[in-house]
Scaffold this active site. Structure first.
Site, short mmCIF file in Angstrom:
data_model
loop_
_atom_site.label_atom_id
_atom_site.label_comp_id
_atom_site.label_asym_id
_atom_site.label_seq_id
_atom_site.Cartn_x
_atom_site.Cartn_y
_atom_site.Cartn_z
N TYR A 1 35.05 37.85 76.01
CA TYR A 1 35.45 39.20 76.40
C TYR A 1 34.72 39.54 77.72
O TYR A 1 33.64 39.00 77.98
CB TYR A 1 35.08 40.17 75.27
CG TYR A 1 35.57 41.58 75.48
CD1 TYR A 1 36.93 41.87 75.31
CD2 TYR A 1 34.70 42.60 75.87
CE1 TYR A 1 37.39 43.17 75.54
CE2 TYR A 1 35.16 43.89 76.09
CZ TYR A 1 36.51 44.17 75.92
OH TYR A 1 36.97 45.43 76.14
N CYS B 1 28.50 34.18 69.79
CA CYS B 1 29.34 34.91 70.75
C CYS B 1 28.51 35.62 71.82
O CYS B 1 29.01 35.89 72.91
CB CYS B 1 30.21 35.92 70.03
SG CYS B 1 31.51 35.15 69.06
N ASN C 1 32.68 41.62 78.87
CA ASN C 1 31.26 42.00 78.93
C ASN C 1 30.33 40.84 78.57
O ASN C 1 29.11 40.96 78.68
CB ASN C 1 30.97 43.22 78.05
CG ASN C 1 31.03 42.91 76.56
OD1 ASN C 1 31.68 41.96 76.14
ND2 ASN C 1 30.38 43.73 75.75
N LYS C 2 30.88 39.72 78.17
CA LYS C 2 30.04 38.57 77.78
C LYS C 2 29.50 37.86 79.03
O LYS C 2 29.97 38.08 80.14
CB LYS C 2 30.86 37.61 76.90
CG LYS C 2 31.38 38.27 75.61
CD LYS C 2 30.39 38.16 74.48
CE LYS C 2 30.44 39.19 73.42
NZ LYS C 2 31.50 39.34 72.50
N GLN C 3 28.57 36.93 78.82
CA GLN C 3 27.93 36.23 79.94
C GLN C 3 28.96 35.50 80.79
O GLN C 3 28.80 35.39 81.99
CB GLN C 3 26.89 35.23 79.43
CG GLN C 3 25.65 35.86 78.80
CD GLN C 3 25.78 36.09 77.32
OE1 GLN C 3 26.86 36.42 76.81
NE2 GLN C 3 24.69 35.91 76.59
#
Ligand SMILES: *Cc1c(COP(=O)(O)O)cnc(C)c1O
Length: 370
Positions: A178, A154, A180-182
Protein backbone atom coordinates in the site's frame (compact mmCIF):
# COMPACT_ATOMS: atom_id res chain seq x y z
CA UNK A 1 -1.77 19.85 5.21
CA UNK A 2 1.72 21.33 5.52
CA UNK A 3 3.36 18.06 6.48
CA UNK A 4 1.44 14.93 5.47
CA UNK A 5 1.61 11.72 7.49
CA UNK A 6 3.09 9.73 4.61
CA UNK A 7 3.80 9.79 0.91
CA UNK A 8 5.22 7.45 -1.75
CA UNK A 9 8.73 7.79 -3.23
CA UNK A 10 8.46 7.57 -7.04
CA UNK A 11 11.27 8.30 -9.51
CA UNK A 12 11.65 8.31 -13.31
CA UNK A 13 12.61 4.63 -13.15
CA UNK A 14 9.18 3.68 -11.78
CA UNK A 15 7.46 5.74 -14.47
CA UNK A 16 9.64 4.20 -17.18
CA UNK A 17 8.84 0.62 -16.15
CA UNK A 18 5.10 1.31 -15.87
CA UNK A 19 5.10 2.97 -19.30
CA UNK A 20 6.89 -0.08 -20.75
CA UNK A 21 3.99 -2.19 -19.58
CA UNK A 22 1.45 0.12 -21.18
CA UNK A 23 3.39 -0.05 -24.45
CA UNK A 24 3.72 -3.83 -24.29
CA UNK A 25 0.00 -4.56 -24.46
CA UNK A 26 0.34 -7.23 -21.74
CA UNK A 27 -1.39 -5.80 -18.70
CA UNK A 28 -1.84 -8.90 -16.56
CA UNK A 29 -0.08 -12.23 -15.94
CA UNK A 30 3.06 -11.33 -17.86
CA UNK A 31 6.81 -11.08 -17.46
CA UNK A 32 6.74 -8.25 -14.88
CA UNK A 33 4.83 -10.40 -12.41
CA UNK A 34 7.34 -13.23 -12.79
CA UNK A 35 10.30 -10.89 -12.50
CA UNK A 36 8.86 -9.16 -9.43
CA UNK A 37 8.30 -12.51 -7.72
CA UNK A 38 11.78 -13.78 -8.57
CA UNK A 39 13.41 -10.60 -7.25
CA UNK A 40 11.38 -10.70 -4.06
CA UNK A 41 12.18 -14.37 -3.37
CA UNK A 42 15.89 -13.60 -3.85
CA UNK A 43 15.71 -10.51 -1.64
CA UNK A 44 14.11 -12.34 1.29
CA UNK A 45 16.10 -15.51 0.68
CA UNK A 46 13.14 -17.85 0.19
CA UNK A 47 12.43 -20.35 -2.58
CA UNK A 48 9.04 -19.02 -3.66
CA UNK A 49 7.28 -15.68 -3.87
CA UNK A 50 3.66 -15.29 -4.93
CA UNK A 51 2.46 -11.76 -5.66
CA UNK A 52 -1.16 -10.74 -5.19
CA UNK A 53 -3.34 -7.64 -5.03
CA UNK A 54 -3.02 -6.82 -1.31
CA UNK A 55 -1.39 -7.87 1.92
CA UNK A 56 -4.82 -8.85 3.16
CA UNK A 57 -5.39 -11.27 0.26
CA UNK A 58 -1.93 -12.74 0.85
CA UNK A 59 -2.83 -13.45 4.49
CA UNK A 60 -6.25 -14.79 3.51
CA UNK A 61 -4.79 -17.23 0.96
CA UNK A 62 -2.36 -18.60 3.54
CA UNK A 63 -5.14 -19.24 6.06
CA UNK A 64 -7.08 -21.15 3.38
CA UNK A 65 -4.00 -22.92 2.00
CA UNK A 66 -3.08 -24.17 5.49
CA UNK A 67 -6.53 -25.69 5.82
CA UNK A 68 -7.50 -23.45 8.73
CA UNK A 69 -11.28 -23.24 8.97
CA UNK A 70 -14.41 -23.40 11.12
CA UNK A 71 -13.71 -23.99 14.85
CA UNK A 72 -9.95 -23.62 14.37
CA UNK A 73 -7.99 -21.08 16.38
CA UNK A 74 -5.11 -18.86 15.36
CA UNK A 75 -3.04 -17.03 17.95
CA UNK A 76 -2.33 -13.43 17.03
CA UNK A 77 -1.96 -9.90 18.38
CA UNK A 78 -4.70 -7.33 19.09
CA UNK A 79 -2.19 -4.51 18.44
CA UNK A 80 -2.14 -4.47 14.65
CA UNK A 81 -3.92 -3.34 11.53
CA UNK A 82 -7.30 -5.12 11.40
CA UNK A 83 -6.27 -7.16 8.37
CA UNK A 84 -4.08 -9.59 10.36
CA UNK A 85 -7.11 -10.69 12.31
CA UNK A 86 -9.81 -10.37 9.62
CA UNK A 87 -8.00 -12.90 7.42
CA UNK A 88 -8.73 -15.52 10.11
CA UNK A 89 -12.42 -14.58 10.30
CA UNK A 90 -12.81 -14.87 6.50
CA UNK A 91 -12.34 -18.63 6.94
CA UNK A 92 -14.66 -18.79 9.96
CA UNK A 93 -11.76 -19.56 12.24
CA UNK A 94 -11.20 -17.67 15.48
CA UNK A 95 -8.44 -15.18 16.26
CA UNK A 96 -7.18 -15.78 19.80
CA UNK A 97 -5.54 -12.58 20.98
CA UNK A 98 -2.43 -12.54 23.12
CA UNK A 99 -1.29 -9.30 24.71
CA UNK A 100 1.87 -7.48 23.64
CA UNK A 101 5.27 -6.64 25.04
CA UNK A 102 5.27 -3.09 26.39
CA UNK A 103 8.60 -2.14 24.76
CA UNK A 104 8.46 -3.59 21.26
CA UNK A 105 4.63 -3.53 20.92
CA UNK A 106 4.90 -7.05 19.45
CA UNK A 107 3.09 -10.17 20.66
CA UNK A 108 4.53 -11.34 23.98
CA UNK A 109 5.93 -14.83 23.25
CA UNK A 110 5.83 -15.80 26.94
CA UNK A 111 2.04 -15.54 26.97
CA UNK A 112 1.43 -17.70 23.89
CA UNK A 113 1.66 -21.21 25.35
CA UNK A 114 -1.14 -20.75 27.87
CA UNK A 115 -3.57 -19.79 25.08
CA UNK A 116 -2.94 -22.94 23.06
CA UNK A 117 -5.80 -25.45 22.91
CA UNK A 118 -6.40 -28.60 20.85
CA UNK A 119 -8.03 -26.32 18.27
CA UNK A 120 -5.02 -24.06 17.81
CA UNK A 121 -3.61 -24.43 14.30
CA UNK A 122 -1.24 -21.53 13.82
CA UNK A 123 0.48 -18.47 15.25
CA UNK A 124 0.26 -15.22 13.29
CA UNK A 125 2.74 -12.68 14.70
CA UNK A 126 2.93 -9.15 13.29
CA UNK A 127 6.21 -7.22 13.04
CA UNK A 128 4.70 -4.00 14.33
CA UNK A 129 6.00 -0.71 12.89
CA UNK A 130 8.94 -2.51 11.25
CA UNK A 131 10.46 -4.08 14.36
CA UNK A 132 10.47 -7.89 14.13
CA UNK A 133 8.78 -9.91 16.85
CA UNK A 134 10.96 -12.34 18.80
CA UNK A 135 10.84 -15.01 16.11
CA UNK A 136 13.09 -17.56 17.81
CA UNK A 137 10.81 -17.66 20.83
CA UNK A 138 7.73 -17.87 18.60
CA UNK A 139 9.20 -20.63 16.41
CA UNK A 140 10.12 -22.57 19.58
CA UNK A 141 6.53 -22.53 20.83
CA UNK A 142 5.25 -23.43 17.37
CA UNK A 143 7.62 -26.38 17.15
CA UNK A 144 6.75 -27.62 20.64
CA UNK A 145 3.02 -27.63 19.86
CA UNK A 146 3.17 -28.50 16.15
CA UNK A 147 1.70 -25.19 14.93
CA UNK A 148 2.10 -23.40 11.61
CA UNK A 149 3.51 -19.86 11.62
CA UNK A 150 2.39 -17.05 9.31
CA UNK A 151 4.60 -13.98 9.69
CA UNK A 152 2.76 -10.75 8.97
CA UNK A 153 5.81 -8.81 7.76
CA UNK A 154 3.65 -6.21 5.98
CA UNK A 155 5.31 -3.43 7.97
CA UNK A 156 8.79 -4.90 8.07
CA UNK A 157 10.26 -5.51 4.62
CA UNK A 158 14.04 -5.62 4.96
CA UNK A 159 14.05 -5.83 8.77
CA UNK A 160 16.19 -8.42 10.57
CA UNK A 161 15.86 -10.39 13.77
CA UNK A 162 19.21 -11.71 15.01
CA UNK A 163 20.63 -11.36 11.52
CA UNK A 164 17.79 -13.20 9.76
CA UNK A 165 15.33 -11.38 7.57
CA UNK A 166 11.73 -10.73 8.58
CA UNK A 167 9.46 -12.99 6.56
CA UNK A 168 12.01 -15.81 6.41
CA UNK A 169 11.24 -17.51 9.74
CA UNK A 170 7.71 -18.88 9.50
CA UNK A 171 6.08 -21.43 7.18
CA UNK A 172 5.29 -18.31 5.16
CA UNK A 173 5.74 -14.55 5.38
CA UNK A 174 3.61 -11.76 3.95
CA UNK A 175 4.51 -8.29 2.66
CA UNK A 176 2.21 -5.46 1.60
CA UNK A 177 2.69 -2.56 -0.78
CA UNK A 178 0.00 0.00 0.00
CA UNK A 179 1.33 3.55 -0.69
CA UNK A 180 2.25 4.26 2.94
CA UNK A 181 4.50 1.18 3.16
CA UNK A 182 8.29 1.27 2.74
CA UNK A 183 7.83 0.26 -0.89
CA UNK A 184 4.63 0.44 -2.90
CA UNK A 185 2.87 -1.03 -5.91
CA UNK A 186 -0.24 1.13 -5.39
CA UNK A 187 -2.14 -1.85 -4.03
CA UNK A 188 -0.34 -5.15 -3.70
CA UNK A 189 0.97 -7.95 -1.53
CA UNK A 190 3.40 -10.88 -1.57
CA UNK A 191 3.65 -14.31 0.01
CA UNK A 192 7.10 -15.81 0.53
CA UNK A 193 7.71 -19.43 1.52
CA UNK A 194 10.07 -22.39 1.06
CA UNK A 195 7.16 -24.87 0.91
CA UNK A 196 6.44 -25.95 -2.69
CA UNK A 197 2.92 -27.21 -1.91
CA UNK A 198 1.91 -24.03 -0.11
CA UNK A 199 3.34 -21.97 -2.99
CA UNK A 200 1.45 -23.95 -5.65
CA UNK A 201 -1.78 -23.77 -3.68
CA UNK A 202 -1.53 -20.00 -3.23
CA UNK A 203 -0.78 -19.55 -6.95
CA UNK A 204 -3.95 -21.46 -7.72
CA UNK A 205 -6.06 -19.66 -5.10
CA UNK A 206 -5.12 -16.20 -6.38
CA UNK A 207 -6.22 -17.20 -9.88
CA UNK A 208 -9.76 -18.54 -9.35
CA UNK A 209 -8.56 -21.96 -8.20
CA UNK A 210 -7.17 -22.90 -11.58
CA UNK A 211 -5.30 -26.19 -11.72
CA UNK A 212 -1.54 -26.32 -11.90
CA UNK A 213 -1.64 -27.95 -15.34
CA UNK A 214 -2.16 -24.42 -16.60
CA UNK A 215 -5.45 -25.18 -18.35
CA UNK A 216 -7.08 -21.77 -18.42
CA UNK A 217 -10.64 -22.77 -17.68
CA UNK A 218 -10.01 -25.76 -15.46
CA UNK A 219 -10.94 -24.82 -11.89
CA UNK A 220 -9.99 -27.51 -9.40
CA UNK A 221 -10.82 -25.61 -6.20
CA UNK A 222 -12.62 -22.48 -5.04
CA UNK A 223 -10.33 -19.52 -5.47
CA UNK A 224 -10.47 -15.77 -5.90
CA UNK A 225 -9.23 -13.11 -8.25
CA UNK A 226 -6.34 -11.90 -6.09
CA UNK A 227 -3.99 -11.31 -9.04
CA UNK A 228 -1.50 -8.43 -9.22
CA UNK A 229 -1.59 -6.58 -12.57
CA UNK A 230 1.54 -5.90 -14.64
CA UNK A 231 1.56 -2.14 -13.98
CA UNK A 232 1.71 -2.75 -10.24
CA UNK A 233 4.34 -5.47 -10.68
CA UNK A 234 6.48 -3.08 -12.76
CA UNK A 235 6.20 -0.47 -10.03
CA UNK A 236 7.22 -3.15 -7.53
CA UNK A 237 10.33 -4.09 -9.53
CA UNK A 238 11.51 -0.47 -9.65
CA UNK A 239 10.86 0.00 -5.94
CA UNK A 240 12.63 -3.24 -5.01
CA UNK A 241 15.66 -2.17 -7.08
CA UNK A 242 15.81 0.92 -4.83
CA UNK A 243 14.87 -0.79 -1.57
CA UNK A 244 18.17 -0.10 0.21
CA UNK A 245 17.88 3.57 -0.72
CA UNK A 246 14.24 3.71 0.42
CA UNK A 247 14.99 2.02 3.75
CA UNK A 248 18.18 4.03 4.22
CA UNK A 249 16.40 7.33 3.77
CA UNK A 250 13.68 6.30 6.21
CA UNK A 251 16.35 5.32 8.73
CA UNK A 252 17.89 8.78 8.34
CA UNK A 253 14.56 10.46 9.01
CA UNK A 254 14.06 8.23 12.06
CA UNK A 255 17.56 9.06 13.35
CA UNK A 256 16.82 12.76 12.98
CA UNK A 257 13.56 12.42 14.94
CA UNK A 258 15.28 10.36 17.65
CA UNK A 259 17.88 13.09 18.03
CA UNK A 260 15.53 16.05 17.95
CA UNK A 261 12.89 14.56 20.25
CA UNK A 262 15.33 13.03 22.75
CA UNK A 263 14.88 15.73 25.35
CA UNK A 264 11.14 16.45 25.13
CA UNK A 265 9.69 15.89 28.60
CA UNK A 266 6.93 13.30 28.56
CA UNK A 267 7.76 11.84 25.13
CA UNK A 268 8.80 8.20 25.04
CA UNK A 269 10.69 7.35 21.85
CA UNK A 270 10.61 3.98 20.04
CA UNK A 271 12.49 1.28 21.94
CA UNK A 272 14.47 -1.01 19.64
CA UNK A 273 15.51 -4.45 20.86
CA UNK A 274 19.28 -4.93 20.36
CA UNK A 275 18.52 -8.10 18.39
CA UNK A 276 16.33 -6.21 15.93
CA UNK A 277 17.38 -4.27 12.88
CA UNK A 278 14.53 -1.93 12.05
CA UNK A 279 12.89 -1.36 8.73
CA UNK A 280 11.21 1.93 9.66
CA UNK A 281 7.54 1.86 8.62
CA UNK A 282 6.08 4.65 10.75
CA UNK A 283 7.49 6.84 13.49
CA UNK A 284 5.38 6.45 16.59
CA UNK A 285 5.96 8.41 19.77
CA UNK A 286 4.40 7.55 23.10
CA UNK A 287 3.03 10.11 25.56
CA UNK A 288 2.63 9.71 29.30
CA UNK A 289 -1.12 9.30 29.04
CA UNK A 290 -4.05 9.45 26.66
CA UNK A 291 -5.02 13.00 27.61
CA UNK A 292 -1.65 14.30 26.55
CA UNK A 293 -1.76 12.23 23.39
CA UNK A 294 -5.18 13.56 22.39
CA UNK A 295 -4.15 17.13 23.24
CA UNK A 296 -0.98 16.88 21.16
CA UNK A 297 -2.79 15.27 18.24
CA UNK A 298 -5.37 18.04 18.11
CA UNK A 299 -2.74 20.77 18.28
CA UNK A 300 -0.51 19.20 15.60
CA UNK A 301 -3.46 18.73 13.24
CA UNK A 302 -4.41 22.38 13.76
CA UNK A 303 -0.91 23.30 12.54
CA UNK A 304 -1.20 21.20 9.42
CA UNK A 305 0.89 18.31 10.74
CA UNK A 306 -0.46 14.87 9.86
CA UNK A 307 -0.70 12.51 12.82
CA UNK A 308 -2.85 9.60 13.90
CA UNK A 309 -3.38 7.19 16.82
CA UNK A 310 -1.61 3.98 15.83
CA UNK A 311 -3.15 1.41 16.25
CA UNK A 312 -6.57 1.37 17.87
CA UNK A 313 -6.77 -2.16 19.40
CA UNK A 314 -8.44 -4.70 17.12
CA UNK A 315 -10.49 -6.25 19.94
CA UNK A 316 -12.08 -2.85 20.65
CA UNK A 317 -13.09 -2.20 17.04
CA UNK A 318 -16.90 -1.90 16.99
CA UNK A 319 -17.30 -4.99 14.82
CA UNK A 320 -15.12 -7.14 17.10
CA UNK A 321 -16.87 -5.90 20.24
CA UNK A 322 -20.28 -6.66 18.76
CA UNK A 323 -19.30 -10.04 17.38
CA UNK A 324 -17.18 -11.38 20.25
CA UNK A 325 -18.08 -9.27 23.28
CA UNK A 326 -14.60 -7.92 23.92
CA UNK A 327 -14.35 -5.16 26.50
CA UNK A 328 -11.99 -2.52 27.71
CA UNK A 329 -9.56 -4.24 30.06
CA UNK A 330 -9.28 -7.49 28.10
CA UNK A 331 -5.74 -6.74 26.85
CA UNK A 332 -4.31 -4.14 29.14
CA UNK A 333 -0.86 -3.60 27.68
CA UNK A 334 -2.30 -3.21 24.19
CA UNK A 335 -4.90 -0.77 25.47
CA UNK A 336 -2.47 1.38 27.41
CA UNK A 337 -0.02 1.49 24.46
CA UNK A 338 -2.86 2.25 22.06
CA UNK A 339 -4.18 5.10 24.15
CA UNK A 340 -0.82 6.82 24.42
CA UNK A 341 0.84 6.41 20.99
CA UNK A 342 0.84 8.82 18.08
CA UNK A 343 2.24 8.38 14.56
CA UNK A 344 3.87 11.56 13.25
CA UNK A 345 4.79 12.41 9.62
CA UNK A 346 7.12 9.77 8.25
CA UNK A 347 8.24 9.00 4.70
CA UNK A 348 11.45 9.03 2.70
CA UNK A 349 10.78 12.43 1.12
CA UNK A 350 10.40 14.27 4.43
CA UNK A 351 12.70 17.33 4.31
CA UNK A 352 14.94 18.60 7.08
CA UNK A 353 12.77 21.70 7.27
CA UNK A 354 9.62 19.61 7.69
CA UNK A 355 11.25 17.45 10.38
CA UNK A 356 12.34 20.58 12.23
CA UNK A 357 8.86 22.07 11.94
CA UNK A 358 7.25 18.92 13.37
CA UNK A 359 9.76 18.63 16.23
CA UNK A 360 9.47 22.30 17.14
CA UNK A 361 5.68 21.99 17.24
CA UNK A 362 5.89 18.96 19.54
CA UNK A 363 8.34 20.77 21.85
CA UNK A 364 6.15 23.86 22.04
CA UNK A 365 2.80 22.16 22.47
CA UNK A 366 4.04 19.87 25.22
CA UNK A 367 5.68 22.78 27.04
CA UNK A 368 2.23 24.41 27.16
CA UNK A 369 0.63 21.16 28.25
CA UNK A 370 3.01 20.59 31.21
C1 LIG B 1 -0.54 -2.97 5.56
C2 LIG B 1 -0.79 -4.13 6.44
C3 LIG B 1 -1.45 -5.28 5.97
C4 LIG B 1 -1.98 -5.43 4.58
O1 LIG B 1 -2.71 -4.35 4.14
P1 LIG B 1 -3.31 -4.23 2.66
O2 LIG B 1 -3.89 -2.88 2.66
O3 LIG B 1 -4.32 -5.31 2.51
O4 LIG B 1 -2.19 -4.40 1.68
C5 LIG B 1 -1.56 -6.34 6.84
N1 LIG B 1 -1.10 -6.30 8.09
C6 LIG B 1 -0.47 -5.21 8.58
C7 LIG B 1 0.05 -5.23 9.97
C8 LIG B 1 -0.31 -4.07 7.77
O5 LIG B 1 0.28 -2.99 8.27
Amino acid sequence: MKVPLSGPDITEREKQLVLEVLDSGQLSLGSKLEAFEAKMAAYVGRRYAIACNSGTSALHMLIRAMGIGEEDEVITTPFSFVSSSNCILYERARPVFVDIDEQSFNINPELIAKHITERTKAILPVHVFGQPANMEAIMDVAQTYGLRVIEDACEAIGAFWNGKMAGSFGDAGVFAFYPNKQMTTGEGGMIVTDDPELAALCRSLRNQGRGEDGLWLSHVRLGWNYRLDELSAALGIAQLERIEQLLGRRAEVAARYLEKLADVPGVILPVIDPRAEMSWFVFVIRLQNSLRRDFLMERLLAQGIGCRPYFPPIHLQPFYQQQFGYQQGDFQVTESVSASTLAIPFFSGLTEAQIDYVCRAIHQELAVCL
